[in-house]
Design an enzyme around this catalytic site. Sequence first.
Site, mmCIF file in Angstrom:
data_model
loop_
_atom_site.group_PDB
_atom_site.id
_atom_site.type_symbol
_atom_site.label_atom_id
_atom_site.label_comp_id
_atom_site.label_asym_id
_atom_site.label_seq_id
_atom_site.Cartn_x
_atom_site.Cartn_y
_atom_site.Cartn_z
ATOM 1 N N ALA A 46 -5.242 -9.073 4.176
ATOM 2 C CA ALA A 46 -4.635 -8.926 2.850
ATOM 3 C C ALA A 46 -3.185 -8.475 2.946
ATOM 4 C CB ALA A 46 -5.429 -7.914 2.009
ATOM 5 N N GLU A 47 -2.658 -8.385 4.181
ATOM 6 C CA GLU A 47 -1.262 -8.039 4.413
ATOM 7 C C GLU A 47 -0.840 -6.736 3.738
ATOM 8 O OE1 GLU A 47 -1.755 -11.669 3.601
ATOM 9 O OE2 GLU A 47 -2.111 -11.666 5.756
ATOM 10 N N CYS A 48 -1.751 -5.763 3.665
ATOM 11 C CA CYS A 48 -1.460 -4.453 3.073
ATOM 12 C C CYS A 48 -0.970 -4.558 1.635
ATOM 13 C CB CYS A 48 -0.433 -3.687 3.910
ATOM 14 S SG CYS A 48 -1.000 -3.279 5.565
ATOM 15 N N ASN A 49 -1.406 -5.619 0.947
ATOM 16 C CA ASN A 49 -0.951 -5.841 -0.428
ATOM 17 C C ASN A 49 -2.140 -6.271 -1.277
ATOM 18 O OD1 ASN A 49 0.404 -6.729 -2.814
ATOM 19 N ND2 ASN A 49 2.266 -6.936 -1.598
ATOM 20 N N ASN A 60 0.819 -1.223 0.000
ATOM 21 C CA ASN A 60 0.000 0.000 0.000
ATOM 22 C C ASN A 60 0.850 1.269 0.000
ATOM 23 O OD1 ASN A 60 -2.557 -1.109 -0.093
ATOM 24 N ND2 ASN A 60 -2.801 -1.194 2.129
#
Length: 519
Positions: free
Chosen positions: A419-422, A160
């Site tokens: 979503a693991e910032c992805n 992100n």
Amino acid sequence: MKKQLFFLVGVVVVVVVFGGADEERKDAFLDTFGGEYGYRESLNTSFDAFVSKELGGRLAGDTYLDWAASALYTESQIDEIAGDLKGTLYGNPHSLSASSTRSTEAVEAARLQILEYLGASPDEYEVIFTRSCTDSLRLVAETFPWRPGGEFKYLVQNHNSVLGIRDVARERGARASAVEPGDVEAWLADLGGTEELSLFAYPGEENFAGEMFPMEWAAEVVARQTRWRALVDVAKLAATHPINLTKTPVDFATLSFYKLFGAPTGVGALVARRATAEELTKCYWGGGSVSLAGAGRAPEDDLRVLKSRICERFEDGTVSFLGIAMLRHGFNALSRVGGPREIQKHVKTLADYLDDRLRALRHANGELLVVVYGPEDRRGSTKGPVVNFNVRKSDGDLVSHVDVMEAAAKAGIHVRAGAECNPGAAYDALGLPPTALNHLANDASLQGCGQGPAFVACPASQLGAEVSFASDPGASAWCATPDLSVMVPTGSLRASIGYLSTFQDVEALAAFLEAFKST
């Protein structure tokens, strides 16, 4: 001594029995990976004893598999930091006193140590200290000379913090567009000049499933000497893989040091090629970045002269001089095990083993217990030490990743969920279409990091025929007919391995997941 934990996942009571790692399983692991597991050439003691000494007291029996989020600092590292701070007087570096000079020397030594770690020449690169990798990316976004005719091109799998650059680029008139990994080589082959300076950004290793991307991409951009510049986010990659910016040069590299060795937090760096850094333009300036400034009472008093040295020009205010001075103890911690090349070997053994172990788990009816995202064949060099997955029921439906994360937390297993910032990597893997994202944007319960809704309803017609949540060849797609509305997961679970992860850690996760088997 064995320990039993009872907890609920939905309406199912799960019992996990933790004990010593299965000796036969560990013996088989060591037969396969023993030559590269545990830093045998670097340590004067057994690896298990070393980890117990350095981490055991704080872990207190827990299993830590969240190294992509943060590394763990060691006991020796903290002892060194405490001794340094107790025995040395450090002062604000913007002076000539003994304490100030000592801080300045420590900061300059840290710059050189960072460049050495990244294989970068101090004649070609500058280290600009920031608060974090994200702060480094923000610095590039706000100082890159975006203009109409310029472009920001970025890999879909970026974090992100890289995606956020696109809004700044567009606001200043540049174009912004995403590119898929499979299209980069063709784009590079046709790389031509643009009207204005343009930027290509991608991660050395994405933080969802650990897919790695070639540093040679950036080196090609640099070598072509066009109006394009290349930024590589190496925050994840640098923790477990050697980097050589002399062999594969970049224009910008960004990282955070807690990702490498746990402490200190709040210190990051932007490593920039000198020639490229000279192209950056500043608007705001603060104390420390100017050598002369007027108060602005009159036009002739409205002046500011930025410092000529590149790193100081972009370090507004006083840098985190205590944190920066402590970086050397973190690098010492990595050196004790042999440095990044040995770390790479160690973490790969555990990641390969865990990947194989989870893919082999089955319910009693033969159905897969776990679906693993990312390449099935991780024996090459394109996958970092991450295993991303969801748990499946015996009928093929997925268990909520939020429920699994909560159960893991109760069992003392530290993993990441969501979503693991992805979003690019995550939603591609999960099969989540853009329409679902628009629906989620209006969901007041959405909090991120595994705290929002676990599933979102999507028409099957939007998912495509290849959407599948099983890794078996021949497994049927989740959605077969266009008139169905199906529940698509909004996230998954990520187990990430670090330089002090052990066989017992990955086996504990596998044992925890086996408790979800149906009989």
